[in-house]
Design a protein around this motif. Structure first.
Motif, PDB file in Angstrom:
ATOM      1  N   UNK A 171       2.938   9.942   0.508  1.00 53.58           N
ATOM      2  CA  UNK A 171       2.795   9.090  -0.672  1.00 53.58           C
ATOM      3  C   UNK A 171       2.669   7.604  -0.351  1.00 53.58           C
ATOM      4  N   UNK A 172       3.104   7.170   0.827  1.00 50.98           N
ATOM      5  CA  UNK A 172       2.930   5.766   1.206  1.00 50.98           C
ATOM      6  C   UNK A 172       1.457   5.456   1.443  1.00 50.98           C
ATOM      7  N   UNK A 173       0.746   6.446   1.974  1.00 52.41           N
ATOM      8  CA  UNK A 173      -0.638   6.237   2.386  1.00 52.41           C
ATOM      9  C   UNK A 173      -1.637   6.532   1.273  1.00 52.41           C
ATOM     10  N   UNK A 174      -1.284   7.409   0.329  1.00 53.22           N
ATOM     11  CA  UNK A 174      -2.258   7.934  -0.623  1.00 53.22           C
ATOM     12  C   UNK A 174      -2.873   6.870  -1.528  1.00 53.22           C
ATOM     13  N   UNK A 175      -2.036   6.030  -2.136  1.00 49.41           N
ATOM     14  CA  UNK A 175      -2.553   5.081  -3.114  1.00 49.41           C
ATOM     15  C   UNK A 175      -3.535   4.089  -2.503  1.00 49.41           C
ATOM     16  N   UNK A 215      -5.228   4.361   0.244  1.00 51.08           N
ATOM     17  CA  UNK A 215      -6.386   5.080   0.745  1.00 51.08           C
ATOM     18  C   UNK A 215      -7.331   5.451  -0.393  1.00 51.08           C
ATOM     19  N   UNK A 216      -6.773   5.767  -1.550  1.00 48.20           N
ATOM     20  CA  UNK A 216      -7.594   6.093  -2.706  1.00 48.20           C
ATOM     21  C   UNK A 216      -8.449   4.908  -3.129  1.00 48.20           C
ATOM     22  N   UNK A 217      -7.860   3.719  -3.166  1.00 50.04           N
ATOM     23  CA  UNK A 217      -8.637   2.535  -3.530  1.00 50.04           C
ATOM     24  C   UNK A 217      -9.743   2.276  -2.509  1.00 50.04           C
ATOM     25  N   UNK A 218      -9.423   2.487  -1.253  1.00 48.86           N
ATOM     26  CA  UNK A 218     -10.410   2.269  -0.205  1.00 48.86           C
ATOM     27  C   UNK A 218     -11.579   3.234  -0.360  1.00 48.86           C
ATOM     28  N   UNK A 254       0.724  -2.771   1.102  1.00 54.23           N
ATOM     29  CA  UNK A 254       0.366  -1.604   1.904  1.00 54.23           C
ATOM     30  C   UNK A 254      -1.145  -1.484   2.060  1.00 54.23           C
ATOM     31  N   UNK A 255      -1.893  -1.782   0.972  1.00 59.06           N
ATOM     32  CA  UNK A 255      -3.348  -1.720   1.052  1.00 59.06           C
ATOM     33  C   UNK A 255      -3.895  -2.748   2.026  1.00 59.06           C
ATOM     34  N   UNK A 256      -3.242  -3.886   2.139  1.00 67.19           N
ATOM     35  CA  UNK A 256      -3.738  -4.938   3.037  1.00 67.19           C
ATOM     36  C   UNK A 256      -3.734  -4.502   4.494  1.00 67.19           C
TER      37      UNK A 256
END
Length: 540
Positions: free
Chosen positions: A370-374, A376-379, A444-446
């Motif tokens: 769940x840390x990676x999913x959000x 990664x989804x935007x990317x 996290x996205x950064x």
């Protein structure tokens, strides 16, 4: 050692399966309506095949990536309707009328450290020996020291001498990971104790933590792991720490809903610290745990296969420190994601082939990723959007961006509240919680480019190494910024340039206002700001 005949499987809420299927039904109805609207209303006769593929894939990735948050929200809502308004399922499992020892069980409190010893945290394990003014010598604090720096070795030796705490150093025995450190202890001292409390260097146990946790083992014969609630401490020293800390009032409920819902489906995962393991579980697991970065996840799955339960409880409360700066945060997430990658590489097909039911498999993957999913989804959606613009032209997707904008904004808001699974019952300021949910997504996205590079290198055979989290604050210089962020800056700059060219090519500048574009822009901007926030002292 007395133990009732209750099992956790039978004791947990019997309505959980019904609640799960109701949640799934509601989810499928909503998504069916969404797809119907998308396909029949937006896609006109003669629509470009690229647009059809884009819409289908975009909606699929968006709903799948956000499904854990929506599932959490629906499940929580249904449980409220059914009358369970407290959400504190674990409290009802064990009646904590009085924190007393129910047995003479011997407990080892294992403080695992490597060049990051924190005296205040270590003192909290000493407090476990005192219960209602009496000293319980069955609770034995032990420091498992892998330190290589003389500074920390000296501090640990002094702490050991002053407080009579045993220190175990393994030299060059075993792999240089936390699991290797623990396995060395089990190899030599497994039969000396009944239970083992696993602690990180920055774990602050509340008083009577052990006395509360041990009651779960005493009451339920199939419990092998008790995972307590971990929460970030709030005595922040700089603005970066305050910026990413939503729980400024130390609300125990804030971090609890995900764990409580996983309890309902009997598939909570251990998080590796502030947890207690039984000797029986370790012995049946071959007297050791899997040597890997994510030893907590693997032990949870191994325990489940051995018919032991991992129980999450907010009764056992512990604090942990916030990373002191942006690069410490980044280093920690790279370690977590490396561990998750290693876990999936070793256990993915084992879990799929297991006898776990659908909800358990789904929640395992959700908890581990769940840390990676959000981010990664935007990317993924940012790349898909602008690839579609290049291949479709600007005549066939005039209405779709606005529909997607509304839909994904709503999903983003829901996930910000529920994917962390915390904000709906928090005692903290709702505005602060909502704001910080967005902030942590941007932070996290950064670092997504670095995470993707890490995954690519792992796929190419790079060995996963154990990274020790940075605990000491340091002033971030411009040189540190260039060294720590150059790859992320170049990556995001290239992606933003690609977006601008795509908008110019398709003459569709409104695409710059989709949620994933906004997050991409904010993530790029945050790289230039977040590292330097830790240079600003914070005073309450």
């Amino acid at each position: 050692m007395k133990c009732t005949q209750f099992t956790f499987k039978k004791y947990r809420d019997v309505r959980s399966t019904i609640v799960g299927y109701i949640s799934l039904f509601i989810y499928l109805v909503v998504m069916s309506i969404t797809y119907y609207y998308s396909i029949l209303t937006i896609l006109k006769p003669g629509s470009n095949w690229v647009l059809i593929l884009y819409i289908s894939f975009s909606l699929l990735t968006q709903t799948l990536f956000f499904y854990p948050g929506i599932f959490c929200l629906i499940t929580s809502g249904i449980l409220l309707i059914l009358g369970n308004k407290s959400f504190n399922f674990s409290t009802s499992i064990v009646s904590l009328r009085k924190y007393q020892d129910l047995s003479n069980a011997k407990v080892a409190l294992l403080y695992a450290t490597k060049d990051d010893f924190i005296i205040d945290a270590a003192n909290t394990i000493l407090n476990q020996q005192t219960l209602d003014g009496k000293i319980n010598k069955n609770y034995v604090p032990i420091i498992l020291d892998d330190s290589t720096k003389e500074k920390f070795i000296s501090i640990i030796d002094k702490f050991s001498k002053d407080n009579g705490v045993k220190v175990i150093r393994r030299g060059n025995n075993g792999p240089r990971t936390k699991s290797g450190n623990l396995n060395y202890f089990f190899e030599n001292f497994l039969n000396d104790f009944d239970y083992f409390v696993v602690l990180d260097a920055d774990t602050y146990l509340e008083n009577k933590w052990c006395s509360k946790a041990i009651q779960y083992f005493e009451r339920f014969k199939d419990v092998g792991i008790v995972q307590g609630l971990n929460n970030a401490i709030t005595n922040n020293n700089n603005f970066f720490q305050d910026f990413i800390t939503p729980n400024n009032k130390e609300s125990k409920e804030f971090w609890g809903i995900d764990g409580e819902i996983c309890n309902l489906y009997s598939i909570s995962l251990c998080t590796g610290h502030a947890c207690m393991w039984s000797k029986d579980l370790i012995k049946k697991n071959g007297g050791k745990i899997t040597n890997c970065i994510s030893e907590d996840y693997t032990l949870s799955i191994d325990a489940k296969k051995l018919n032991y339960e991992c129980v999450y409880t907010s009764n056992c409360f512990a604090k942990e420190e916030v990373p002191p700066n942006y690069y410490a945060y980044k280093k920690r997430h790279l370690r977590w994601e490396g561990g998750a990658f290693q876990f999936f590489h070793s256990y993915f097909f084992k879990i799929l082939k297991s006898k776990f039911h659908f909800w358990q498999k789904w929640l395992i993957f959700n908890q581990a990723t769940n840390i990676f999913l959000t981010p990664f989804n935007f990317f993924v959606n940012a790349i898909l959007t602008f690839l579609m613009m290049f291949f479709s032209g600007n005549k066939v997707y005039v209405t779709f961006p606005y529909f997607v904008f509304v839909m994904n904004t709503v999903l983003f808001i829901l996930s910000a509240i529920t994917l962390p699974g915390k904000a709906v019952v928090t005692k903290s300021s709702p505005i602060r919680v909502f704001f910080t949910s967005y902030v942590t997504t941007f932070v996290t996205t950064s670092i997504m480019p670095s995470l993707l590079l890490e995954y690519l290198m792992m796929l190419c055979g790079k060995k996963i190494t154990f990274r020790v989290s940075i605990k000491e604050n340091m002033k971030i210089t411009f040189k540190d910024f260039i060294k720590g962020s150059w790859f992320d800056v170049v990556f995001w700059a290239m992606l933003l340039a690609f977006m601008l060219v795509a908008c110019w090519y398709a003459n569709a500048w409104y695409f710059l206002f989709t949620p994933w574009t906004i997050v991409t822009f904010l993530s790029f901007c945050s790289i230039f700001v977040l590292p330097f926030l830790s240079n600003i002292p914070y005073k309450k």
